[in-house]
Write a protein that holds these residues in place. Structure first.
Motif, PDB file in Angstrom:
ATOM      1  N   ARG A 298       0.820  -1.201   0.000  1.00  0.00           N
ATOM      2  CA  ARG A 298       0.000   0.000   0.000  1.00  0.00           C
ATOM      3  C   ARG A 298       0.854   1.251   0.000  1.00  0.00           C
ATOM      4  NH1 ARG A 298      -2.079   3.844   2.739  1.00  0.00           N
ATOM      5  NH2 ARG A 298      -3.509   3.839   4.439  1.00  0.00           N
ATOM      6  N   LEU A 299       0.558   2.155  -0.936  1.00  0.00           N
ATOM      7  CA  LEU A 299       1.284   3.419  -1.028  1.00  0.00           C
ATOM      8  C   LEU A 299       0.729   4.417  -0.018  1.00  0.00           C
ATOM      9  CD1 LEU A 299       1.564   3.767  -4.909  1.00  0.00           C
ATOM     10  CD2 LEU A 299       3.346   3.041  -3.297  1.00  0.00           C
ATOM     11  N   PRO A 300       1.565   5.366   0.415  1.00  0.00           N
ATOM     12  CA  PRO A 300       1.087   6.348   1.382  1.00  0.00           C
ATOM     13  C   PRO A 300       0.033   7.273   0.780  1.00  0.00           C
ATOM     14  CG  PRO A 300       3.283   6.921   0.637  1.00  0.00           C
ATOM     15  CD  PRO A 300       2.998   5.555   0.099  1.00  0.00           C
ATOM     16  N   GLN A 301      -0.956   7.596   1.581  1.00  0.00           N
ATOM     17  CA  GLN A 301      -1.988   8.550   1.185  1.00  0.00           C
ATOM     18  C   GLN A 301      -1.634   9.924   1.752  1.00  0.00           C
ATOM     19  OE1 GLN A 301      -5.667   6.781   2.518  1.00  0.00           O
ATOM     20  NE2 GLN A 301      -5.376   4.939   1.276  1.00  0.00           N
ATOM     21  N   THR A 302      -2.492  10.902   1.548  1.00  0.00           N
ATOM     22  CA  THR A 302      -2.213  12.273   1.985  1.00  0.00           C
ATOM     23  C   THR A 302      -1.858  12.309   3.481  1.00  0.00           C
ATOM     24  OG1 THR A 302      -3.719  13.165   0.324  1.00  0.00           O
ATOM     25  CG2 THR A 302      -3.162  14.591   2.187  1.00  0.00           C
ATOM     26  N   GLY A 303      -0.736  12.919   3.798  1.00  0.00           N
ATOM     27  CA  GLY A 303      -0.298  13.054   5.183  1.00  0.00           C
ATOM     28  C   GLY A 303       0.460  11.864   5.721  1.00  0.00           C
ATOM     29  N   GLU A 304       0.574  10.780   4.938  1.00  0.00           N
ATOM     30  CA  GLU A 304       1.264   9.581   5.402  1.00  0.00           C
ATOM     31  C   GLU A 304       2.688   9.525   4.871  1.00  0.00           C
ATOM     32  OE1 GLU A 304      -2.512   6.489   5.787  1.00  0.00           O
ATOM     33  OE2 GLU A 304      -1.256   6.437   3.982  1.00  0.00           O
ATOM     34  N   VAL A 305       3.504   8.702   5.552  1.00  0.00           N
ATOM     35  CA  VAL A 305       4.893   8.490   5.147  1.00  0.00           C
ATOM     36  C   VAL A 305       5.180   6.992   5.198  1.00  0.00           C
ATOM     37  CG1 VAL A 305       7.324   8.997   5.632  1.00  0.00           C
ATOM     38  CG2 VAL A 305       5.568  10.712   6.154  1.00  0.00           C
TER      39      VAL A 305
ATOM     40  N   VAL B 271       4.742  16.572   3.795  1.00  0.00           N
ATOM     41  CA  VAL B 271       4.767  16.123   5.185  1.00  0.00           C
ATOM     42  C   VAL B 271       6.032  16.677   5.831  1.00  0.00           C
ATOM     43  CG1 VAL B 271       4.746  14.144   6.733  1.00  0.00           C
ATOM     44  CG2 VAL B 271       3.533  14.031   4.555  1.00  0.00           C
ATOM     45  N   THR B 272       5.902  17.243   7.015  1.00  0.00           N
ATOM     46  CA  THR B 272       7.036  17.900   7.661  1.00  0.00           C
ATOM     47  C   THR B 272       7.463  17.166   8.921  1.00  0.00           C
ATOM     48  OG1 THR B 272       5.557  19.362   8.907  1.00  0.00           O
ATOM     49  CG2 THR B 272       6.356  20.156   6.762  1.00  0.00           C
ATOM     50  N   ASP B 273       8.695  17.429   9.343  1.00  0.00           N
ATOM     51  CA  ASP B 273       9.167  16.888  10.610  1.00  0.00           C
ATOM     52  C   ASP B 273       8.710  17.799  11.751  1.00  0.00           C
ATOM     53  OD1 ASP B 273      10.814  19.120  10.606  1.00  0.00           O
ATOM     54  OD2 ASP B 273      12.671  18.006  10.327  1.00  0.00           O
ATOM     55  N   HIS B 274       9.168  17.520  12.965  1.00  0.00           N
ATOM     56  CA  HIS B 274       8.711  18.263  14.136  1.00  0.00           C
ATOM     57  C   HIS B 274       9.049  19.750  14.049  1.00  0.00           C
ATOM     58  CE1 HIS B 274      12.951  18.112  15.242  1.00  0.00           C
ATOM     59  NE2 HIS B 274      12.697  19.014  16.152  1.00  0.00           N
ATOM     60  N   ALA B 275      10.108  20.078  13.298  1.00  0.00           N
ATOM     61  CA  ALA B 275      10.536  21.471  13.180  1.00  0.00           C
ATOM     62  C   ALA B 275       9.869  22.195  12.024  1.00  0.00           C
ATOM     63  CB  ALA B 275      12.059  21.523  13.024  1.00  0.00           C
TER      64      ALA B 275
ATOM     65  N   ARG C 174      12.218  14.413   3.172  1.00  0.00           N
ATOM     66  CA  ARG C 174      12.720  14.038   1.864  1.00  0.00           C
ATOM     67  C   ARG C 174      13.018  12.549   1.821  1.00  0.00           C
ATOM     68  NH1 ARG C 174      14.658  19.103   2.996  1.00  0.00           N
ATOM     69  NH2 ARG C 174      14.325  20.687   1.380  1.00  0.00           N
ATOM     70  N   ILE C 175      12.932  11.974   0.631  1.00  0.00           N
ATOM     71  CA  ILE C 175      13.250  10.570   0.453  1.00  0.00           C
ATOM     72  C   ILE C 175      14.678  10.325   0.931  1.00  0.00           C
ATOM     73  CG2 ILE C 175      13.386   8.654  -1.189  1.00  0.00           C
ATOM     74  CD1 ILE C 175      10.580   9.895  -0.801  1.00  0.00           C
TER      75      ILE C 175
ATOM     76  N   VAL D  89      11.049  12.918  13.677  1.00  0.00           N
ATOM     77  CA  VAL D  89      12.291  13.628  13.997  1.00  0.00           C
ATOM     78  C   VAL D  89      13.427  13.031  13.170  1.00  0.00           C
ATOM     79  CG1 VAL D  89      13.903  14.308  15.828  1.00  0.00           C
ATOM     80  CG2 VAL D  89      11.465  14.034  16.349  1.00  0.00           C
ATOM     81  N   ARG D  90      14.160  13.882  12.465  1.00  0.00           N
ATOM     82  CA  ARG D  90      15.357  13.433  11.762  1.00  0.00           C
ATOM     83  C   ARG D  90      16.438  13.068  12.785  1.00  0.00           C
ATOM     84  NH1 ARG D  90      13.582  17.518   8.064  1.00  0.00           N
ATOM     85  NH2 ARG D  90      13.630  16.831   5.878  1.00  0.00           N
ATOM     86  N   LEU D  91      17.221  12.050  12.466  1.00  0.00           N
ATOM     87  CA  LEU D  91      18.265  11.596  13.373  1.00  0.00           C
ATOM     88  C   LEU D  91      19.630  12.086  12.907  1.00  0.00           C
ATOM     89  CD1 LEU D  91      17.036   7.950  13.940  1.00  0.00           C
ATOM     90  CD2 LEU D  91      17.103   9.781  15.649  1.00  0.00           C
ATOM     91  N   PRO D  92      20.452  12.587  13.822  1.00  0.00           N
ATOM     92  CA  PRO D  92      21.805  13.007  13.455  1.00  0.00           C
ATOM     93  C   PRO D  92      22.621  11.832  12.939  1.00  0.00           C
ATOM     94  CG  PRO D  92      21.197  13.799  15.654  1.00  0.00           C
ATOM     95  CD  PRO D  92      20.158  12.813  15.248  1.00  0.00           C
ATOM     96  N   GLU D  93      23.491  12.090  11.976  1.00  0.00           N
ATOM     97  CA  GLU D  93      24.325  11.034  11.415  1.00  0.00           C
ATOM     98  C   GLU D  93      25.239  10.412  12.462  1.00  0.00           C
ATOM     99  OE1 GLU D  93      26.466  12.276   7.995  1.00  0.00           O
ATOM    100  OE2 GLU D  93      24.675  12.864   6.858  1.00  0.00           O
TER     101      GLU D  93
END
Length: 363
Positions: free
Chosen positions: A5-12, A58-62, A67-68, A128-132
């Protein structure tokens, strides 16, 4: 099929990189915790963004667009943001809460657990993006264990120059000790009944480990000695033990704060003297899960402190996804603090044995 199933609006749609097995997963696996079925277990998850739903980004917490390829973690639950409890700063009790790794699978919300190749994130999930700099093993428990501890620190008001008591030195307890020290606590008293946990505790900031296997007398003496008889500023209870909670109340100083986290299962009743609570001006707070700001604080904590404390050594494995049953059995028999499962074949070709260079950590 649900898997495609592909993501719908607002999904990731996220490709799962790592999932660590939490105590609640084991409770469900053993039948001690009721969970709707069919389901996919696992809620301590991180992964890479694979595809995004159509429409508004779709955005992160900030507020930054995802992005893919972004490596991310996300809140243990999705909340609506508009109901009574969300408005009261308790989004983890949202009236339409969706909780990862604890829901039945259907076409509306498939792929909701970490013991799978993919997870589909619902609208209302804090991402939340994770630091490398953070390895998968260090970062994976952040959206359950570490974020819950960050919530406990916030409710307890842990601050510089305090004496903090941590009851129970499992994954959350060791994290709590390290986080209390990072917030400036002068002393962290950590107690447990397990000698291996106590041996590990100093590496995570516990200044005064105390074995309470035979009772709380030694703990009482330690607290009295370190605080000139006043009691601790803050106590964090993470074991769920009624005996620990009963003794912990007596170990608080006047106007001290006690945060209960561990009692997430049925316990006997605890009798409390109301007059003592009033006259000593005590505060008792309960915490179940956490708010989005706690997840952000947890990621920030690991980003700044992962070199200071050996969190990498608390996670055994990795196991392959087709070895998930063996991983669960090892988690029960070997009693490590965490076991990692990596669904992607290229990252999990073998099972690593427990490390011999440190006391074997326990759940």
């Amino acid at each position: 099929m649900l898997e495609s199933r592909l993501p719908q609006t607002g999904e990731v749609r996220v490709r799962v990189r790592c999932c660590t097995i939490c105590g609640s997963d084991l409770h469900t696996y053993q039948g001690h915790r009721s969970t709707p079925t069919p389901t996919v277990l696992g809620h301590e998850i991180l992964g890479e963004v694979e595809s995004l739903g159509p429409g508004e980004p779709v955005t992160d917490h900030a507020g930054e667009p995802l992005r893919i390829g972004d490596r991310v973690t996300w809140s243990i639950a999705a909340s609506c943001g508009a109901c009574f409890f969300c408005a009261c700063d308790a989004p983890q009790k949202c009236e339409s809460l969706f909780k990862y790794g604890h829901e039945s699978l259907d076409s509306q919300r498939p792929l909701s657990g970490g013991l799978a190749e993919h997870c589909l994130l619902a609208p209302g999930t804090t991402i939340v993006r994770l630091p490398e700099a953070l390895s998968d093993h260090v970062a994976c428990p952040v959206n359950c264990a570490t974020a819950t501890v960050a919530g406990a620190m916030r409710l307890g008001g842990v601050a510089a120059h305090q004496t903090v008591l941590v009851q129970g030195l499992g994954m959350l307890g060791l994290t709590a000790a390290a986080m209390a020290r990072s917030l400036g606590a002068d002393r962290v008293i950590g107690c447990d009944i397990d000698a291996d946990r106590l041996a590990l505790a100093r590496r995570f900031g516990v200044t005064d480990p105390v074995n309470v296997a035979t009772g709380s007398q030694g703990l009482q003496s330690t607290v009295n000695r370190l605080t000139a008889g006043r009691g601790v500023d803050v106590a964090i209870e993470l074991s769920g033990s009624i005996e620990a909670m009963r003794s912990g109340i007596d170990l608080l100083r006047i106007s001290g704060t006690y945060v209960w986290v561990g009692a997430v299962f049925k316990t006997p009743l605890l009798t409390v003297n109301p007059e003592m609570i009033v006259r000593r001006m005590l505060t008792i707070r309960g915490l179940h899960n956490y708010t989005p700001r706690d997840l952000v604080a947890a990621v920030d904590f690991l980003a700044s402190q992962h070199h200071q404390y050996p969190f990498e050594h608390l996670v055994e494995g990795p196991w392959a996804l087709d070895q998930a049953g063996a991983a669960l059995e090892f988690a029960l028999s070997g009693r490590p603090l965490r076991v990692a499962v990596r669904p992607q074949p290229e990252t999990n070709s073998r099972v690593e044995p427990p490390r011999p260079d440190s006391p074997e950590p326990r759940r």
